[in-house]
Design an enzyme around this catalytic site. Structure first.
Site, short mmCIF file in Angstrom:
data_model
loop_
_atom_site.label_atom_id
_atom_site.label_comp_id
_atom_site.label_asym_id
_atom_site.label_seq_id
_atom_site.Cartn_x
_atom_site.Cartn_y
_atom_site.Cartn_z
N LYS A 278 0.88 -0.96 -0.07
CA LYS A 278 0.07 0.03 -0.02
C LYS A 278 0.91 1.19 0.11
O LYS A 278 2.08 1.36 0.13
CB LYS A 278 -0.99 -0.10 1.31
CG LYS A 278 -1.87 -1.17 1.08
CD LYS A 278 -2.79 -1.37 0.16
CE LYS A 278 -3.95 -2.16 -0.12
NZ LYS A 278 -3.57 -3.61 -0.03
C1 LIG Z 1 -5.12 -4.34 0.59
C2 LIG Z 1 -6.58 -4.49 0.13
C3 LIG Z 1 -7.42 -5.00 1.30
C4 LIG Z 1 -7.00 -5.84 2.30
O1 LIG Z 1 -5.74 -5.14 3.36
P1 LIG Z 1 -4.87 -6.10 4.05
O2 LIG Z 1 -3.97 -4.99 4.89
O3 LIG Z 1 -3.88 -6.78 3.01
O4 LIG Z 1 -5.64 -6.89 4.78
C5 LIG Z 1 -8.92 -4.68 1.01
N1 LIG Z 1 -9.22 -4.11 0.07
C6 LIG Z 1 -8.67 -3.64 -0.76
C7 LIG Z 1 -9.27 -2.90 -1.87
C8 LIG Z 1 -7.16 -3.74 -0.89
O5 LIG Z 1 -6.42 -3.42 -1.89
#
Ligand SMILES: *Cc1c(COP(=O)(O)O)cnc(C)c1O
Length: 351
Positions: free
Chosen positions: A142
């Site tokens: 992210k």
């Molecule tokens: C990364 C992501 C998640 C989940 O996040 P995690 O921290 O990996 O559990 C949920 N929705 C979207 C759109 C994502 O890109």
């Protein structure tokens, strides 16, 4: 600090973005038998979270924003629809004002999965702050990361109370004696560790610099690409608010898009994703969902109104995803690397 940066009243950190979605649904009271409208272009966690709540995921189409199409949301509302979970994909916004207005008019809860779009705004307001709950992720891919972590945000005092209690075994967090705390509800453990949170705070303080670099790099590439023939860009309801983690563009048809994705890879233009064939973000390749009802063990009384996930037809989404390539925008590109990349892209697009 995150609540202040996003301009919301409350923020609660948690263990992941997936946990944030689970907390958001739980705080909003989404449960067994409720339908939640979600997009087919997302991360599979969106589906998992709805199932974990005991609710029924209902897929609606996306439009050229690459996010839920308000017209398709409306067409998928049933008497059992409780919430819309809009996903702001690839760093930028859905038509969030229209979707918010629609949810208000139809009396639906709105949960924003802004896991990929921290720092992005619509008309100056942070994504994640338009719905009843906004959800963020700080996993390693992210915009800012703390190893693993997440957050829920809300302006609603009551939802915040439910969210932080649910995420920590139902504790009310009143006073400083954990043994004296009451349990207003049943919860679970979605706590973040303080070690991860400390890293997250350091990352948050870099967010504005990260956004500035991403936006500059995206703008340089996009300016060049507008001169390439046959390209359209993802529709951005407010381009200035794009966090610019990706530059997404569409070609005229599936064949030329698949060819272009191959040619970009062969030319060494890395970080270009053709999601339509990729297993990561689009329903088409999520073969495990086709057996989802059995896997999720949804209660028998829900089977009669569960969609048949093996037979979902979303022709509008297919038409868009089969023509879309998303190019990752990197922070570390030097001026020379960016120019070199543009030269390689010019060769692929015949300019
Ligand atoms: C990364 C992501 C998640 C989940 O996040 P995690 O921290 O990996 O559990 C949920 N929705 C979207 C759109 C994502 O890109």
């Amino acid at each position: 600090e995150l609540a202040r940066r996003l301009g919301v009243a409350h923020c609660h950190l948690c263990s992941s973005g997936t946990a944030a979605l689970n907390i958001g649904l739980a705080a909003c009271g989404v449960g067994a038998g409720d339908e939640v409208i979600i997009p087919p272009f997302t991360f599979v966690a969106t589906v998992e979270a709805v199932l974990a709540a005991g609710a029924v995921p209902v897929f609606a189409d996306i439009d050229e924003t690459l996010c839920l199409d308000p017209v398709s949301i409306e067409a998928h509302i049933s008497p059992r629809t409780k919430a819309v979970m809009v996903v702001h994909m690839c760093g930028a916004m859905a038509r969030i004002d229209t979707i918010r207005e629609l949810c208000d008019r139809r009396n639906l809860l709105l949960i924003e999965d802004a896991c990929q779009s921290i720092g992005a705004t619509f008309n100056g307001r942070s994504l994640g702050s338009f719905g009843h709950m906004g959800c963020f992720s700080f996993d390693p891919v992210k915009t800012i990361t703390c190893g693993e972590g997440g957050a829920v945000v809300t302006d609603d005092d009551r939802l915040y109370g439910l969210a932080h209690a649910y995420a920590d075994h139902g504790h009310d967090h009143i006073g400083d004696d954990r043994g004296a705390e009451d349990h207003p509800l049943l919860g679970t453990n979605y706590r973040i560790s303080e070690l991860n949170a400390a890293v997250g705070i350091a990352q948050l303080r870099r967010l504005d610099r990260i956004l500035e670099t991403q936006r500059r790099n995206k703008s340089i590439l996009k300016t060049e690409m507008t001169r390439f023939p046959g390209i359209r860009f993802r529709h951005l309801p407010d381009e200035a608010g794009d966090s610019a983690t990706f530059l997404s563009f569409m070609l005229p048809d599936e064949t030329s898009t698949r060819q272009t994705a191959g040619a970009l890879a062969a030319a060494g233009v890395d970080g270009c994703f053709y999601w339509y064939d990729n297993n990561w973000h689009y329903l088409r390749q999520w073969h495990h969902l086709k057996k989802m009802i059995a896997a999720a063990k949804l209660p028998a009384q829900l089977f009669d109104h569960c969609p048949d996930y093996g037979q979902i037809e979303l022709p509008q989404s297919d038409a868009i995803m089969s023509r879309t390539i998303s190019m990752q925008i990197k922070l570390g590109w030097s001026e020379a690397e960016l120019q070199h990349r543009i030269e390689k892209m010019k060769a692929v697009f015949g300019r």
